[in-house]
Scaffold this motif. Structure first.
Motif, mmCIF file in Angstrom:
data_model
loop_
_atom_site.group_PDB
_atom_site.id
_atom_site.type_symbol
_atom_site.label_atom_id
_atom_site.label_comp_id
_atom_site.label_asym_id
_atom_site.label_seq_id
_atom_site.Cartn_x
_atom_site.Cartn_y
_atom_site.Cartn_z
ATOM 1 N N LYS A 94 15.751 18.198 -4.134
ATOM 2 C CA LYS A 94 15.775 19.212 -3.618
ATOM 3 C C LYS A 94 14.511 19.798 -3.088
ATOM 4 C CE LYS A 94 19.760 20.580 -6.707
ATOM 5 N NZ LYS A 94 20.136 21.556 -7.547
ATOM 6 N N GLN A 95 13.550 19.593 -3.407
ATOM 7 C CA GLN A 95 12.433 20.353 -3.033
ATOM 8 C C GLN A 95 11.279 19.375 -2.469
ATOM 9 O OE1 GLN A 95 10.222 22.212 -6.254
ATOM 10 N NE2 GLN A 95 11.992 24.025 -6.218
ATOM 11 N N PHE A 96 11.561 17.837 -2.527
ATOM 12 C CA PHE A 96 10.844 16.775 -1.768
ATOM 13 C C PHE A 96 11.435 15.896 -1.153
ATOM 14 C CE2 PHE A 96 8.171 19.085 -5.188
ATOM 15 C CZ PHE A 96 7.048 19.494 -4.397
ATOM 16 N N PRO A 97 12.502 16.352 -0.209
ATOM 17 C CA PRO A 97 13.326 15.316 0.390
ATOM 18 C C PRO A 97 12.703 14.040 1.073
ATOM 19 C CG PRO A 97 13.352 17.176 1.373
ATOM 20 C CD PRO A 97 12.477 17.640 0.273
ATOM 21 N N PRO B 189 16.155 12.676 -14.935
ATOM 22 C CA PRO B 189 17.067 13.321 -13.714
ATOM 23 C C PRO B 189 16.648 14.560 -13.292
ATOM 24 C CG PRO B 189 18.085 13.627 -16.006
ATOM 25 C CD PRO B 189 16.728 12.595 -16.237
ATOM 26 N N ALA B 190 15.844 15.458 -14.047
ATOM 27 C CA ALA B 190 15.511 16.765 -13.790
ATOM 28 C C ALA B 190 14.197 16.410 -12.683
ATOM 29 C CB ALA B 190 14.727 17.476 -14.694
ATOM 30 N N PHE B 191 13.366 15.474 -12.657
ATOM 31 C CA PHE B 191 12.389 15.025 -11.803
ATOM 32 C C PHE B 191 13.222 14.292 -10.554
ATOM 33 C CE2 PHE B 191 9.445 11.739 -10.051
ATOM 34 C CZ PHE B 191 8.340 12.256 -10.048
ATOM 35 N N ILE B 192 14.342 13.936 -10.706
ATOM 36 C CA ILE B 192 14.942 13.339 -9.532
ATOM 37 C C ILE B 192 15.538 14.486 -8.782
ATOM 38 C CG2 ILE B 192 16.855 11.756 -8.641
ATOM 39 C CD1 ILE B 192 14.396 10.365 -9.891
ATOM 40 N N ASN B 193 16.249 15.299 -9.391
ATOM 41 C CA ASN B 193 16.676 16.782 -9.026
ATOM 42 C C ASN B 193 15.561 17.315 -7.850
ATOM 43 O OD1 ASN B 193 19.436 16.109 -9.870
ATOM 44 N ND2 ASN B 193 18.864 17.370 -11.575
ATOM 45 N N MET B 194 14.335 17.325 -8.704
ATOM 46 C CA MET B 194 13.156 18.043 -7.981
ATOM 47 C C MET B 194 12.781 17.395 -6.852
ATOM 48 S SD MET B 194 9.404 18.880 -9.599
ATOM 49 C CE MET B 194 9.971 19.873 -11.132
ATOM 50 N N GLY C 131 0.777 -1.116 0.149
ATOM 51 C CA GLY C 131 0.078 0.219 -0.119
ATOM 52 C C GLY C 131 0.671 1.220 0.082
ATOM 53 N N ARG C 132 1.964 1.098 -0.694
ATOM 54 C CA ARG C 132 3.160 2.184 -0.683
ATOM 55 C C ARG C 132 3.022 2.901 -2.030
ATOM 56 N NH1 ARG C 132 8.383 2.089 -1.682
ATOM 57 N NH2 ARG C 132 8.166 -0.451 -1.237
ATOM 58 N N LYS C 133 3.238 4.145 -2.098
ATOM 59 C CA LYS C 133 3.039 4.772 -3.549
ATOM 60 C C LYS C 133 4.563 5.116 -3.781
ATOM 61 C CE LYS C 133 -1.258 7.404 -2.391
ATOM 62 N NZ LYS C 133 -2.005 6.530 -3.210
ATOM 63 N N MET C 134 4.677 4.938 -5.264
ATOM 64 C CA MET C 134 6.157 5.301 -5.673
ATOM 65 C C MET C 134 6.225 5.975 -6.978
ATOM 66 S SD MET C 134 7.980 1.512 -5.545
ATOM 67 C CE MET C 134 9.456 2.233 -5.853
ATOM 68 N N THR C 135 7.501 6.773 -6.983
ATOM 69 C CA THR C 135 7.780 7.548 -8.420
ATOM 70 C C THR C 135 8.704 6.915 -9.086
ATOM 71 O OG1 THR C 135 9.488 8.788 -7.666
ATOM 72 C CG2 THR C 135 7.483 9.450 -6.851
ATOM 73 N N PHE D 287 11.917 11.752 -1.726
ATOM 74 C CA PHE D 287 12.855 11.407 -2.521
ATOM 75 C C PHE D 287 13.362 10.120 -1.650
ATOM 76 C CE2 PHE D 287 17.602 10.833 -2.778
ATOM 77 C CZ PHE D 287 17.710 10.856 -4.120
ATOM 78 N N LYS D 288 13.289 10.018 -0.248
ATOM 79 C CA LYS D 288 13.728 8.830 0.663
ATOM 80 C C LYS D 288 12.665 7.956 0.486
ATOM 81 C CE LYS D 288 16.226 11.887 3.628
ATOM 82 N NZ LYS D 288 16.466 12.235 5.094
ATOM 83 N N GLU D 289 11.508 8.328 0.466
ATOM 84 C CA GLU D 289 10.292 7.195 0.723
ATOM 85 C C GLU D 289 9.816 6.619 -0.265
ATOM 86 O OE1 GLU D 289 7.743 8.973 3.729
ATOM 87 O OE2 GLU D 289 9.005 9.700 5.148
ATOM 88 N N ASN D 290 9.603 7.544 -1.443
ATOM 89 C CA ASN D 290 8.717 7.028 -2.402
ATOM 90 C C ASN D 290 9.312 6.814 -3.811
ATOM 91 O OD1 ASN D 290 7.027 9.268 -0.799
ATOM 92 N ND2 ASN D 290 5.851 7.542 -1.317
ATOM 93 N N MET D 291 10.476 7.378 -3.912
ATOM 94 C CA MET D 291 11.445 7.204 -5.469
ATOM 95 C C MET D 291 11.757 5.591 -5.432
ATOM 96 S SD MET D 291 14.685 9.148 -6.906
ATOM 97 C CE MET D 291 15.558 7.883 -6.365
ATOM 98 N N SER D 292 11.701 5.217 -6.767
ATOM 99 C CA SER D 292 12.274 3.894 -7.096
ATOM 100 C C SER D 292 13.843 4.025 -6.828
ATOM 101 C CB SER D 292 12.211 3.698 -8.509
ATOM 102 O OG SER D 292 12.803 2.579 -9.069
ATOM 103 N N THR D 293 14.323 2.842 -6.374
ATOM 104 C CA THR D 293 15.829 2.656 -6.107
ATOM 105 C C THR D 293 16.551 2.256 -7.270
ATOM 106 O OG1 THR D 293 15.751 0.466 -5.187
ATOM 107 C CG2 THR D 293 15.553 2.342 -3.743
ATOM 108 N N VAL D 294 15.975 1.956 -8.388
ATOM 109 C CA VAL D 294 16.376 1.534 -9.604
ATOM 110 C C VAL D 294 17.105 2.633 -10.549
ATOM 111 C CG1 VAL D 294 15.804 0.272 -11.846
ATOM 112 C CG2 VAL D 294 15.011 -0.416 -9.853
ATOM 113 N N VAL D 295 18.198 2.495 -11.161
ATOM 114 C CA VAL D 295 18.710 3.396 -11.868
ATOM 115 C C VAL D 295 18.219 3.846 -13.336
ATOM 116 C CG1 VAL D 295 21.163 2.741 -11.141
ATOM 117 C CG2 VAL D 295 20.154 1.597 -12.859
ATOM 118 N N SER D 296 18.396 4.890 -13.889
ATOM 119 C CA SER D 296 17.804 5.314 -14.959
ATOM 120 C C SER D 296 18.521 4.297 -16.185
ATOM 121 C CB SER D 296 18.214 6.676 -15.249
ATOM 122 O OG SER D 296 19.615 6.782 -15.977
#
Length: 499
Positions: free
Chosen positions: A290-293, A282-287, A273-277, A296-305
């Motif tokens: 920098k703006q949603f730290p 890379p611009a989205f990752i930078n966003m 039940g966890r949401k992901m991005t 970035f830690k909790e919801n972003m995929s850990t897979v590389v581009s």
């Protein structure tokens, strides 16, 4: 020295081409670079600016950018940021944000004068006047004017920036707040004075090729369609090998790799039940960083581009090789410099830089009959909005996961990305997963695209129709996925596979 570009873009690409020619010839001396300045701006009449002296200084600064240096040698203007401001070029831009137009009727009510709390407005003989040194850009005068005679002149670089990273100093020169800049590059092509640009790594790349290193090119999925309906990935590959590259790999294959591993994360997140991005732009990752730290830690995929995936694949096969990404993206340059992600591309080249490199060797792109294909059609479509999510969903389906109830948020453009991440931050996002791309339309709409999006998409569809219908996971069985990590931190799980 004539190119297909016009105006300031032509000048920019001409300088890159001439610098590349000097690099191939081994003549990058101070004397040759100064000779190039006078070759491009011979005088005595100015071509672009108020005088040849300013034009020559701008050329000198562009030469420094071509060597991956900051445009100014001034120690106070040094920065690690990929995006840079050429201060002499920015001096031409108007300082005033609000200005009075001919619609002013000099009305008796003087609503503009009465609305200003800073004493910035005076009444002239023909119209009101706004003193830019006193104006605080509150906009109350424009709102008060009954004739809509006061216009808000938002400078194009600031208007294009999705994160509010652009401000101005006391002289009206553009300044980039690096704590906010996501290095998307939208400001670069929006500036009509060519006052913003990115560092280029063409000279360093040429030096690697000349040194005899194994240099591999990696072409973005957005490449198909950029150069017309007859120029395929095989055409690009042939030209690159003629130039001295060992070979080329299409990054659509990296799209297959990323989709395969992100789909495993998505399936697990769905159970929890966890949401992901997604993690491709890379611009989205930078966003995010920098703006949603927290997101970035909790919801972003850990897979590389996909770019990083292909670079790691090549370096696993050829440990001493150099990898170069070619695409429409400026932010990829910042991704390649991110030392927290090992094994990424060594250099990044935009399409404009690629074309300058081709001209520096007098090489033309030509139709090639070879049906080169390494990516599935899903990997190839990573370049367009929705392509990443569709590929991930395809991998889940290939594994037998039910995707019928999954809700996706497909964001294309900085504004849409900010809105979606804000909803995610406050727990208001109704969708399960976010596909984030800062460029409108996806990568095909990147700042360094070669043609209009309509032209690209028309040519692109014709080329993609020639691709076979291979499945993503089946396609990856041909590649040594257990020899390199697909995760940002570089860890390699025992027995790791795309399955």
């Amino acid at each position: 020295m004539i190119t297909n570009d016009v105006g300031i873009v032509s000048l920019k690409h001409l300088i890159l081409e001439e610098m590349a020619r000097l690099a191939w010839a081994g003549k990058l001396t101070s004397e040759e670079k100064e000779r190039l300045v006078y070759k491009i701006i011979p005088g005595p009449l100015a071509q672009y600016r108020c005088c040849i002296y300013k034009e020559r200084e701008i050329v000198r600064q562009r030469i420094r950018l071509a060597e991956a240096l900051c445009p100014s040698a001034n120690p106070e203007h040094q920065s690690e940021n990929v995006i840079q401001v050429l201060r002499p070029a920015c001096e031409e831009c108007p300082i005033s944000s609000y200005t009075v137009t001919d619609n002013c009727r000099l009305c008796v009510g003087k609503a503009c004068l009465n609305s200003c709390a800073f004493g910035a407005i005076t009444i002239g003989s023909h119209r009101s006047h706004i003193d830019p040194s006193k104006c605080r850009e509150c906009g109350k005068c424009a709102a008060a004017c009954p004739y809509s005679a006061i216009a808000h002149l938002e400078r194009p670089c600031k208007k294009a920036c999705p994160t509010g990273a652009i401000t101005y100093d006391e002289y009206g020169i553009c300044e980039i707040d690096e704590s906010k800049c996501v290095q998307c590059g939208h400001c670069i092509h929006s500036c009509p004075f060519g006052a913003i640009d990115s560092k280029s790594y063409l000279v360093k790349l040429i030096e690697k090729i000349k040194s005899g290193r194994r240099v591999f090119a990696m072409c973005a999925p957005a490449t198909e369609g950029q150069f017309g309906p007859d120029i395929s990935m095989a055409s690009i590959r042939a030209a690159l090998k003629e130039m001295g590259f060992i070979d080329m790999v299409e990054v659509g294959l990296g799209g297959d790799m990323t989709a395969a591993y992100e789909s495993k994360e998505w399936a697990q997140a769905l159970e929890e039940g966890r949401k992901m991005t997604t993690s491709c732009c890379p611009a989205f990752i930078n966003m995010l960083r920098k703006q949603f730290p927290e997101q970035f830690k909790e919801n972003m995929s850990t897979v590389v581009s996909p770019m990083c995936a292909i670079s790691r694949y090549l370096k696993a096969m050829y440990p001493d090789c150099v990898t170069v990404f070619i695409g429409p993206c400026i932010a990829k340059k910042s991704e390649s410099l991110d030392t927290s992600v090992p094994g990424n591309a060594d250099y990044v080249m935009t399409y404009g830089e690629f074309r300058a490199l081709l001209r520096s060797r007098d090489i033309e792109l030509k139709p090639v009959e070879d049906g080169y294909q390494e990516a599935s059609i899903f990997g190839k479509r990573f370049a367009t909005s929705g392509g990443v999510a569709n590929a991930v969903m395809e991998c889940m389906k290939e594994r037998g996961v039910d995707t019928s109830n999954i809700k996706l948020k497909k964001c294309a453009g900085g504004k849409e990305c900010v809105q979606a991440l804000t909803l995610l931050k406050f727990g208001k996002l109704p969708e399960d997963f976010i596909e984030g791309m800062v460029c409108p339309g996806g990568c095909v709409g990147g700042p360094s695209k070669h043609k209009t999006e309509m032209e690209i998409m028309k040519a692109r569809e014709g080329l993609l129709q020639k691709a076979d219908d291979r499945k993503v996971l089946k396609n990856l069985e041909q590649y040594p996925m257990d020899k390199f990590s697909m995760y940002r931190d570089g860890h390699l799980e025992s027995g790791e596979s795309n399955r």
